[in-house]
Design an enzyme around this catalytic site. Structure first.
Site, PDB file in Angstrom:
ATOM      1  N   TYR A 136       0.214 153.414   4.399  1.00 10.64           N
ATOM      2  CA  TYR A 136       1.888 153.741   4.845  1.00 10.64           C
ATOM      3  C   TYR A 136       2.524 152.933   4.065  1.00 10.64           C
ATOM      4  O   TYR A 136       3.726 153.264   3.924  1.00 10.64           O
ATOM      5  CB  TYR A 136       1.547 153.582   6.394  1.00 10.64           C
ATOM      6  CG  TYR A 136       1.119 154.519   7.289  1.00 10.64           C
ATOM      7  CD1 TYR A 136       0.455 155.684   6.555  1.00 10.64           C
ATOM      8  CD2 TYR A 136       1.100 154.409   8.834  1.00 10.64           C
ATOM      9  CE1 TYR A 136      -0.332 156.385   7.761  1.00 10.64           C
ATOM     10  CE2 TYR A 136       0.398 155.102   9.444  1.00 10.64           C
ATOM     11  CZ  TYR A 136      -0.479 156.307   8.860  1.00 10.64           C
ATOM     12  OH  TYR A 136      -0.871 157.106   9.812  1.00 10.64           O
ATOM     13  N   LYS A 186     -14.394 152.216   7.502  1.00 11.72           N
ATOM     14  CA  LYS A 186     -15.322 153.242   6.688  1.00 11.72           C
ATOM     15  C   LYS A 186     -15.742 152.804   5.822  1.00 11.72           C
ATOM     16  O   LYS A 186     -15.522 153.006   4.468  1.00 11.72           O
ATOM     17  CB  LYS A 186     -14.135 154.389   6.564  1.00 11.72           C
ATOM     18  CG  LYS A 186     -14.926 155.818   5.841  1.00 11.72           C
ATOM     19  CD  LYS A 186     -15.944 156.336   6.948  1.00 11.72           C
ATOM     20  CE  LYS A 186     -16.572 157.604   6.752  1.00 11.72           C
ATOM     21  NZ  LYS A 186     -17.563 158.241   7.539  1.00 11.72           N
ATOM     22  N   ASP A 218     -15.175 157.848  12.012  1.00 12.19           N
ATOM     23  CA  ASP A 218     -15.545 159.073  12.405  1.00 12.19           C
ATOM     24  C   ASP A 218     -16.598 158.885  13.778  1.00 12.19           C
ATOM     25  O   ASP A 218     -16.365 159.828  14.517  1.00 12.19           O
ATOM     26  CB  ASP A 218     -16.184 159.850  11.331  1.00 12.19           C
ATOM     27  CG  ASP A 218     -17.274 159.187  10.777  1.00 12.19           C
ATOM     28  OD1 ASP A 218     -17.371 158.075  10.807  1.00 12.19           O
ATOM     29  OD2 ASP A 218     -17.911 159.773   9.906  1.00 12.19           O
ATOM     30  N   ASP A 242      -3.477 154.761  13.959  1.00 16.32           N
ATOM     31  CA  ASP A 242      -2.550 155.697  14.336  1.00 16.32           C
ATOM     32  C   ASP A 242      -3.288 157.086  14.789  1.00 16.32           C
ATOM     33  O   ASP A 242      -2.956 157.541  16.001  1.00 16.32           O
ATOM     34  CB  ASP A 242      -1.911 156.219  12.999  1.00 16.32           C
ATOM     35  CG  ASP A 242      -0.564 157.036  13.284  1.00 16.32           C
ATOM     36  OD1 ASP A 242      -0.338 157.434  14.506  1.00 16.32           O
ATOM     37  OD2 ASP A 242       0.095 157.381  12.413  1.00 16.32           O
ATOM     38  N   ASP A 246      -3.841 157.983  19.409  1.00 17.50           N
ATOM     39  CA  ASP A 246      -3.111 159.205  19.858  1.00 17.50           C
ATOM     40  C   ASP A 246      -4.205 160.022  20.558  1.00 17.50           C
ATOM     41  O   ASP A 246      -4.261 160.626  21.464  1.00 17.50           O
ATOM     42  CB  ASP A 246      -2.580 159.810  18.764  1.00 17.50           C
ATOM     43  CG  ASP A 246      -1.075 159.453  18.568  1.00 17.50           C
ATOM     44  OD1 ASP A 246      -0.746 158.519  19.177  1.00 17.50           O
ATOM     45  OD2 ASP A 246      -0.524 160.180  17.417  1.00 17.50           O
TER      46      ASP A 246
END
Length: 350
Positions: A136, A186, A218, A242, A246
């Site tokens: 970001y 990851k 994952d 993020d 959610d």
């Protein structure tokens, strides 16, 4: 007296902020509140999603309450001047590097979750998300080439110091709870995440009383749904946090129920995790509970008033126990109320 900046923003932001004000009014002589502009509302007034006047207000506030930003009205603006850029700017300028998103299951609403009630027993965890690094904010970023043959690029980048400070935040929070932390990465394919894991391991040496585990993102996305009660503190990079926070929100039945805090060394911002929901703006059906719980987080963290924060949470519990529901959490046999009515009833119990 604490100086609080209110940034209602866009969409349902002003509606839910009005309910937050009702709760703030329950504690007279504690706050000096002023309002400002951010996001689309700031673009309309100043041509900038985070204007200089809002920056000055933010720097001088003891804490900030934010509603939401964004909406289709501004979708066709250049990417550098869209409402969401205001949110990224305030995080960066105030150094809000730690996003704290707690998830609790409200017993009266347990049937709203897509998971079976048995899977939700003892579910209570916090996502600690790094907020000012990663894709970001990384540079370079942008586009190359002409339309029809363009490429786009972003840079996923972290420094050791950025990882170290968010790791400290997570481990310190773990000490106040069940003393376990799961770090998400990851590292099997990304060098950035190799560094993430290495630095988290180094910081862990200062917190040997905390049980540390690691999980690929994952797998974490699956396990948060399969066995949510196994988690307590979930430490994540910016982008993964993020997405996972959610996803986790579905466990409680509605995005409208969840608050968050974005913390820096000197500044703090509190907001519900849902977006501006322009499709329901102005209809009086938005759920203000996430916004009001953000007020509770502010009282607890920035004002050190744990007793008042608990009072707000008990007021919400009382209203839910009484069967009052906004549209997103309504079910047969409960009482449908508007955004304003929900705010009134919660404030009446505070």
């Amino acid at each position: 007296m604490k100086k609080i900046l209110l940034l209602p923003g866009d969409g349902i932001g002003p509606e839910i902020m009005d309910q937050a004000k009702k709760v703030l009014d329950c504690f007279p002589n504690m706050f000096e509140c002023e309002e400002g502009y951010i996001g689309g509302a700031a673009i309309d007034k100043f041509g900038n999603p985070f204007p200089e006047i809002t920056r000055d207000q933010s720097m001088n506030a003891d804490a900030i309450l934010l509603g939401a930003v964004g909406g289709p009205k501004w979708d066709n603006l250049p990417s550098g001047n869209r409402p969401e850029k205001g949110l990224l700017a305030i995080r960066k300028i105030l150094g809000l590097y730690a996003n704290i998103r707690p998830l609790e299951i409200w017993k009266p609403l347990i049937d709203l979750s897509p998971l079976k009630p048995a899977s939700l027993k003892e579910v209570s965890f916090i996502v600690v998300r790094e907020l000012t690094g990663d894709l970001y904010f990384g540079t370079p970023r942008g586009f190359h080439g002409e339309k029809g043959s363009r490429t786009a690029f972003n840079t996923m980048i972290y420094s050791e110091e950025e990882i170290r400070r968010i790791a400290h935040t997570g481990f310190k929070l773990a000490r106040t709870r069940k003393k376990k932390l799961c770090s998400i990465d990851k590292s099997n394919v990304l060098e950035t995440m190799v560094l993430w894991r290495e630095v988290v391991e180094e910081v862990h040496l200062e917190y040997r009383d905390i049980a540390l585990s690691h999980m690929y993102v994952d797998n974490a996305a699956m396990q948060i749904i399969r066995r949510p009660a196994d988690f307590d503190i979930i430490l994540t990079p910016n982008m993964f946090g993020d997405i996972l926070s959610d996803e986790a929100a579905v466990l409680c039945g509605s995005l409208g129920l969840l608050p968050s805090a974005s913390l820096g060394i000197q500044h703090a911002l509190y907001e519900p995790i849902h977006g501006s929901a322009p499709d329901i703006a102005g209809k009086g059906i938005a759920n203000p509970i996430g916004m009001i719980l953000s007020v509770a987080m502010m009282l607890e963290t920035s004002c050190h008033s744990e007793d008042l924060a608990l009072k707000i949470r008990r007021a919400i519990a009382a209203v839910l126990d009484a069967g009052l529901r906004t549209k997103d959490i309504w079910s047969e046999g409960t009482i449908l109320v508007s955004t304003s009515e929900m705010g009134d009833r919660i404030a009446s119990f505070c």
